[in-house]
Design a protein around this motif. Structure first.
Motif, PDB file in Angstrom:
ATOM      1  N   LEU A 227     -16.102 -18.897  22.223  1.00  0.00           N
ATOM      2  CA  LEU A 227     -14.947 -18.008  22.381  1.00  0.00           C
ATOM      3  C   LEU A 227     -14.838 -17.046  21.199  1.00  0.00           C
ATOM      4  O   LEU A 227     -14.534 -15.852  21.378  1.00  0.00           O
ATOM      5  CB  LEU A 227     -13.678 -18.836  22.522  1.00  0.00           C
ATOM      6  CG  LEU A 227     -13.566 -19.681  23.805  1.00  0.00           C
ATOM      7  CD1 LEU A 227     -12.298 -20.527  23.766  1.00  0.00           C
ATOM      8  CD2 LEU A 227     -13.579 -18.794  25.043  1.00  0.00           C
ATOM      9  N   LEU A 228     -15.098 -17.536  19.994  1.00  0.00           N
ATOM     10  CA  LEU A 228     -15.108 -16.648  18.821  1.00  0.00           C
ATOM     11  C   LEU A 228     -16.222 -15.621  18.935  1.00  0.00           C
ATOM     12  O   LEU A 228     -16.049 -14.447  18.541  1.00  0.00           O
ATOM     13  CB  LEU A 228     -15.255 -17.480  17.547  1.00  0.00           C
ATOM     14  CG  LEU A 228     -14.082 -18.411  17.199  1.00  0.00           C
ATOM     15  CD1 LEU A 228     -14.420 -19.250  15.972  1.00  0.00           C
ATOM     16  CD2 LEU A 228     -12.808 -17.609  16.967  1.00  0.00           C
ATOM     17  N   TYR A 229     -17.340 -16.053  19.471  1.00  0.00           N
ATOM     18  CA  TYR A 229     -18.473 -15.135  19.671  1.00  0.00           C
ATOM     19  C   TYR A 229     -18.092 -14.024  20.648  1.00  0.00           C
ATOM     20  O   TYR A 229     -18.367 -12.839  20.402  1.00  0.00           O
ATOM     21  CB  TYR A 229     -19.664 -15.935  20.178  1.00  0.00           C
ATOM     22  CG  TYR A 229     -20.932 -15.143  20.374  1.00  0.00           C
ATOM     23  CD1 TYR A 229     -21.865 -15.038  19.363  1.00  0.00           C
ATOM     24  CD2 TYR A 229     -21.203 -14.515  21.589  1.00  0.00           C
ATOM     25  CE1 TYR A 229     -23.054 -14.328  19.545  1.00  0.00           C
ATOM     26  CE2 TYR A 229     -22.377 -13.794  21.775  1.00  0.00           C
ATOM     27  CZ  TYR A 229     -23.289 -13.713  20.750  1.00  0.00           C
ATOM     28  OH  TYR A 229     -24.444 -12.990  20.934  1.00  0.00           O
ATOM     29  N   LEU A 230     -17.457 -14.374  21.749  1.00  0.00           N
ATOM     30  CA  LEU A 230     -17.030 -13.374  22.721  1.00  0.00           C
ATOM     31  C   LEU A 230     -15.978 -12.435  22.132  1.00  0.00           C
ATOM     32  O   LEU A 230     -15.968 -11.228  22.415  1.00  0.00           O
ATOM     33  CB  LEU A 230     -16.493 -14.065  23.971  1.00  0.00           C
ATOM     34  CG  LEU A 230     -17.522 -14.800  24.838  1.00  0.00           C
ATOM     35  CD1 LEU A 230     -16.828 -15.521  25.992  1.00  0.00           C
ATOM     36  CD2 LEU A 230     -18.565 -13.834  25.375  1.00  0.00           C
ATOM     37  N   ALA A 231     -15.085 -12.990  21.317  1.00  0.00           N
ATOM     38  CA  ALA A 231     -14.086 -12.136  20.665  1.00  0.00           C
ATOM     39  C   ALA A 231     -14.757 -11.136  19.726  1.00  0.00           C
ATOM     40  O   ALA A 231     -14.342  -9.960  19.642  1.00  0.00           O
ATOM     41  CB  ALA A 231     -13.090 -13.005  19.904  1.00  0.00           C
ATOM     42  N   LEU A 232     -15.797 -11.579  19.030  1.00  0.00           N
ATOM     43  CA  LEU A 232     -16.531 -10.671  18.151  1.00  0.00           C
ATOM     44  C   LEU A 232     -17.225  -9.579  18.955  1.00  0.00           C
ATOM     45  O   LEU A 232     -17.211  -8.395  18.565  1.00  0.00           O
ATOM     46  CB  LEU A 232     -17.553 -11.463  17.332  1.00  0.00           C
ATOM     47  CG  LEU A 232     -18.500 -10.644  16.440  1.00  0.00           C
ATOM     48  CD1 LEU A 232     -17.696  -9.880  15.385  1.00  0.00           C
ATOM     49  CD2 LEU A 232     -19.542 -11.543  15.790  1.00  0.00           C
TER      50      LEU A 232
END
Length: 340
Positions: A52-57
């Motif tokens: 999820l953090l990766y997608l937010a980035l």
């Protein structure tokens, strides 16, 4: 206007209702079994917290590149997004087609570790497999080329049948951005025997049997001496040999004839007094049920180790005197399932 009673049962919460729907749907989609071959309808996949953090980035880079019309930032955002999509296929493929077989689980004792294991079979390598279950400790398998085992460790606190919950088998391979898993209902249960408590076993005459000149209790530690005294008495002279019956004490085995290759025989004595051969619930010490069951469990194990025949009187249940693995399993099963 009447007011509702304060003692009325509150309605279930929406979360509990949704959880009930999910369990029923899962029971229909993945019913209990002992063998599985994982297909698409049995596998689930979702992003992890890192994913999820990766997608937010990726989203932040895309918005930044769009706002400043920077093609390099947009290219980086599209590259990272394509990598995420590629990881989805590899994460799914790591579990798809995996064959699982539930291995037999041996009975155990309260407080001891009991392992429920699965045999894994595959035609290609699998990586970073994890398994867990409620109220148990899960194991991890870093890699499996063609076969392997993976299990969960239980430390039961109560005797009786142990039925595991659903087994969660999953993997975060390859980059930890996604978690692919399945929830398996194991069609298995095994017995948990009472915890053995140290006690000197005492054998008693059976229900309705006379004490044969002995006290109400007959300690097994003194049984060999009493047996020698009985054989030495005139009433218990050696009468001959008879075929050996499973469960007879090893002290009666005709070892000389066995060494000569004549087979298994036991010594028969004329007029041998009948000694008590029963473990009785009423004669077992203990303040409560579990303590008594622990003493009887220890007695069964000790008597089997000595090769002494014994019976078990447990409330209204009676197990005829005997000895051997099958007899021990019957006695321990009755102790594990006893309802006071």
């Amino acid at each position: 206007m009447t007011r509702p009673s304060s003692s009325a049962t509150p309605p279930p919460s929406r979360f509990a209702t949704l959880r009930g729907y999910y369990r029923r749907w899962l029971d229909k989609r993945l019913p209990p079994a002992r063998q599985w071959q994982l297909r698409h309808h049995q596998l689930f996949i979702l992003p992890t917290r890192l994913g999820l953090l990766y997608l937010a980035l990726v989203l932040a880079l895309f918005l930044l590149g769009t706002n400043y019309q920077n093609n390099l930032i947009l290219a980086l955002a599209f590259l990272l997004a394509s990598l995420f999509v590629t990881v989805v296929g590899h994460c799914y493929r790591n579990l798809a087609g995996l064959r699982l077989t539930l291995l037999p689980t041996a009975a155990g004792f309260v407080g001891e570790v009991s392992r429920l294991a699965l045999r894994l079979e595959s035609d290609r390598p699998r990586y970073a497999l994890q398994i867990r279950c409620a109220d148990a400790t899960g194991e991890e398998l870093a890699s499996s080329l063609d076969s392997g085992t993976l299990g969960v460790l239980f430390q039961p606190r109560r005797r009786g049948w142990l039925t595991p919950g659903r087994l969660h088998l999953g993997s975060d391979y390859p980059l930890g951005l996604l978690h692919c898993w399945t929830s398996l209902a194991a069609d298995s249960r095994w017995l948990i025997y009472p915890r053995p408590l140290a006690w000197t076993p005492v054998l008693h005459p059976g229900p309705g049997e006379p004490a044969a000149g002995t006290d109400d209790g007959l300690a097994t530690d003194t049984a060999p001496a009493q047996g020698r005294a009985a054989q030495a008495s005139p009433e218990s002279e050696l009468a001959g040999l008879q075929p050996y019956r499973p469960g007879e004490p090893l002290s009666r085995v005709a070892w000389k004839q066995l060494a000569q290759g004549r087979g298994w025989h036991s010594k028969a004595f004329a007029g041998a007094p009948e000694q008590g051969r029963w473990l009785r619930w009423q004669m077992t010490p203990g303040q409560h049920t579990e303590e008594r069951l622990g003493y009887l469990t220890h007695a069964v194990l000790q008597l089997e180790q000595r090769g002494t025949a014994y019976g078990l009187e447990l409330g209204g249940q009676h197990l005829a005197p005997g000895c051997g693995d099958a007899h021990r399993e019957q006695a321990l099963t009755r102790l594990a399932l006893y309802v006071g």
